[in-house]
Design a protein around this motif. Structure first.
Motif, PDB file in Angstrom:
ATOM      1  N   PHE A  66       0.803  -1.219   0.000  1.00 51.12           N
ATOM      2  CA  PHE A  66       0.000   0.000   0.000  1.00 51.12           C
ATOM      3  C   PHE A  66       0.839   1.273   0.000  1.00 51.12           C
ATOM      4  O   PHE A  66       0.298   2.367   0.011  1.00 51.12           O
ATOM      5  CB  PHE A  66      -0.950   0.003   1.201  1.00 51.12           C
ATOM      6  CG  PHE A  66      -2.044  -1.019   1.100  1.00 51.12           C
ATOM      7  CD1 PHE A  66      -2.815  -1.127  -0.039  1.00 51.12           C
ATOM      8  CD2 PHE A  66      -2.289  -1.896   2.148  1.00 51.12           C
ATOM      9  CE1 PHE A  66      -3.813  -2.078  -0.149  1.00 51.12           C
ATOM     10  CE2 PHE A  66      -3.279  -2.850   2.055  1.00 51.12           C
ATOM     11  CZ  PHE A  66      -4.046  -2.941   0.905  1.00 51.12           C
ATOM     12  N   LEU A  67       2.155   1.129   0.006  1.00 48.51           N
ATOM     13  CA  LEU A  67       3.015   2.305  -0.039  1.00 48.51           C
ATOM     14  C   LEU A  67       3.197   2.828  -1.459  1.00 48.51           C
ATOM     15  O   LEU A  67       3.791   3.880  -1.668  1.00 48.51           O
ATOM     16  CB  LEU A  67       4.368   1.989   0.604  1.00 48.51           C
ATOM     17  CG  LEU A  67       4.290   1.595   2.089  1.00 48.51           C
ATOM     18  CD1 LEU A  67       5.681   1.351   2.643  1.00 48.51           C
ATOM     19  CD2 LEU A  67       3.559   2.646   2.908  1.00 48.51           C
ATOM     20  N   VAL A  68       2.696   2.103  -2.440  1.00 46.62           N
ATOM     21  CA  VAL A  68       2.690   2.584  -3.830  1.00 46.62           C
ATOM     22  C   VAL A  68       1.571   3.629  -3.936  1.00 46.62           C
ATOM     23  O   VAL A  68       0.407   3.310  -3.688  1.00 46.62           O
ATOM     24  CB  VAL A  68       2.432   1.424  -4.811  1.00 46.62           C
ATOM     25  CG1 VAL A  68       2.364   1.938  -6.238  1.00 46.62           C
ATOM     26  CG2 VAL A  68       3.475   0.340  -4.644  1.00 46.62           C
ATOM     27  N   PRO A  69       1.916   4.903  -4.264  1.00 45.69           N
ATOM     28  CA  PRO A  69       0.907   5.973  -4.231  1.00 45.69           C
ATOM     29  C   PRO A  69      -0.367   5.687  -5.021  1.00 45.69           C
ATOM     30  O   PRO A  69      -1.472   5.932  -4.531  1.00 45.69           O
ATOM     31  CB  PRO A  69       1.664   7.176  -4.820  1.00 45.69           C
ATOM     32  CG  PRO A  69       3.099   6.893  -4.530  1.00 45.69           C
ATOM     33  CD  PRO A  69       3.249   5.399  -4.615  1.00 45.69           C
ATOM     34  N   ALA A  70      -0.223   5.170  -6.246  1.00 47.12           N
ATOM     35  CA  ALA A  70      -1.414   4.915  -7.073  1.00 47.12           C
ATOM     36  C   ALA A  70      -2.306   3.861  -6.429  1.00 47.12           C
ATOM     37  O   ALA A  70      -3.536   4.000  -6.400  1.00 47.12           O
ATOM     38  CB  ALA A  70      -0.998   4.480  -8.473  1.00 47.12           C
ATOM     39  N   LEU A  71      -1.695   2.804  -5.885  1.00 45.71           N
ATOM     40  CA  LEU A  71      -2.470   1.747  -5.250  1.00 45.71           C
ATOM     41  C   LEU A  71      -3.141   2.266  -3.984  1.00 45.71           C
ATOM     42  O   LEU A  71      -4.310   1.961  -3.716  1.00 45.71           O
ATOM     43  CB  LEU A  71      -1.576   0.547  -4.933  1.00 45.71           C
ATOM     44  CG  LEU A  71      -2.290  -0.667  -4.335  1.00 45.71           C
ATOM     45  CD1 LEU A  71      -3.424  -1.133  -5.245  1.00 45.71           C
ATOM     46  CD2 LEU A  71      -1.310  -1.796  -4.095  1.00 45.71           C
ATOM     47  N   TYR A  72      -2.424   3.074  -3.220  1.00 40.95           N
ATOM     48  CA  TYR A  72      -2.999   3.661  -2.005  1.00 40.95           C
ATOM     49  C   TYR A  72      -4.220   4.505  -2.368  1.00 40.95           C
ATOM     50  O   TYR A  72      -5.258   4.442  -1.701  1.00 40.95           O
ATOM     51  CB  TYR A  72      -1.952   4.505  -1.277  1.00 40.95           C
ATOM     52  CG  TYR A  72      -2.472   5.137  -0.011  1.00 40.95           C
ATOM     53  CD1 TYR A  72      -2.517   4.411   1.178  1.00 40.95           C
ATOM     54  CD2 TYR A  72      -2.939   6.453  -0.003  1.00 40.95           C
ATOM     55  CE1 TYR A  72      -3.008   4.988   2.345  1.00 40.95           C
ATOM     56  CE2 TYR A  72      -3.423   7.032   1.152  1.00 40.95           C
ATOM     57  CZ  TYR A  72      -3.459   6.298   2.321  1.00 40.95           C
ATOM     58  OH  TYR A  72      -3.953   6.868   3.467  1.00 40.95           O
ATOM     59  N   THR A  73      -4.112   5.295  -3.440  1.00 37.16           N
ATOM     60  CA  THR A  73      -5.228   6.145  -3.880  1.00 37.16           C
ATOM     61  C   THR A  73      -6.428   5.303  -4.282  1.00 37.16           C
ATOM     62  O   THR A  73      -7.575   5.625  -3.939  1.00 37.16           O
ATOM     63  CB  THR A  73      -4.780   7.036  -5.053  1.00 37.16           C
ATOM     64  OG1 THR A  73      -3.685   7.848  -4.612  1.00 37.16           O
ATOM     65  CG2 THR A  73      -5.901   7.922  -5.536  1.00 37.16           C
ATOM     66  N   VAL A  74      -6.185   4.209  -4.988  1.00 40.06           N
ATOM     67  CA  VAL A  74      -7.276   3.313  -5.398  1.00 40.06           C
ATOM     68  C   VAL A  74      -7.953   2.702  -4.174  1.00 40.06           C
ATOM     69  O   VAL A  74      -9.179   2.605  -4.105  1.00 40.06           O
ATOM     70  CB  VAL A  74      -6.748   2.211  -6.347  1.00 40.06           C
ATOM     71  CG1 VAL A  74      -7.789   1.126  -6.561  1.00 40.06           C
ATOM     72  CG2 VAL A  74      -6.329   2.815  -7.681  1.00 40.06           C
TER      73      VAL A  74
END
Length: 196
Positions: A66-74
């Protein structure tokens, strides 16, 4: 009462949440604008989360995926949508009469305030870290009180106890739904088992 700008509405939300909710629900905002607003606050959440990790690096309570920004946003966007529908349906089940738009507007406004709070917290982390921790704690407790008033007004329940029931039932429904989804897709996601 009429509110001339968003700042006045924010202050009213803190001082008198029920009245602020009534003012907010009296606004005629198209559903398309509400969906766009929810997407925007999800993106802003992702950006601020990433910025805070860059400014104050360190261990995170979240799984590494979840530290990947795009994945966190999703994930944030999905959580907002789940919350809106859970609050809508559980509120209706418990006698509420609020519309989906009412619930969406409520969640959008409160998330917008949360984004503003995150900006203040990031500034305080860099200047007065102890004060930032106190602010987060106080905002979490008082934010729950505000949320109960907003649920109460959106569903016209006339009872904070009933709105608390709606909130608890909604969270239980979300957890149950996510558990079922995870089990359908083959058990725990890699990296999540240590957090469950």
């Amino acid at each position: 009462m009429t509110v001339s700008n968003l700042r006045d509405l924010a202050v009213l939300t803190i001082k008198t949440p029920a009245e602020a909710s009534r003012v907010l629900l009296g606004m005629d905002i198209p559903r398309e604008a509400l969906w766009t607003g929810l997407a925007l606050v999800a993106v802003l959440n992702g950006l601020l989360f990433t910025l805070s990790n860059l400014l104050v690096p360190g261990p995170s309570p979240l799984p590494e995926i979840f530290l990947v920004p795009a994945l966190y946003t999703v994930v944030v966007a999905g959580g907002l949508v789940l919350t809106v529908y859970a609050l809508f349906w559980t509120g209706r089940f418990m006698g509420g009469t609020g519309s989906l738009d009412d619930i969406m507007l409520t969640i959008l406004w409160l998330q917008g305030l949360r984004v503003a709070l995150m900006v203040v917290v990031i500034v305080l982390i860099l200047t007065v870290p102890v004060l930032s921790a106190l602010l987060v704690f106080a905002a979490s407790i008082y934010g729950l009180y505000i949320l109960l008033h907003f649920i109460d007004q959106a569903h016209r329940l006339n009872s904070l106890a009933k709105s608390a029931g709606v909130l608890v039932a909604s969270m239980a429904a979300i957890v149950l739904g996510l558990t079922l989804l995870i089990s359908l897709f083959g058990g725990p996601i890699s990296g999540l088992s240590a957090y469950v």
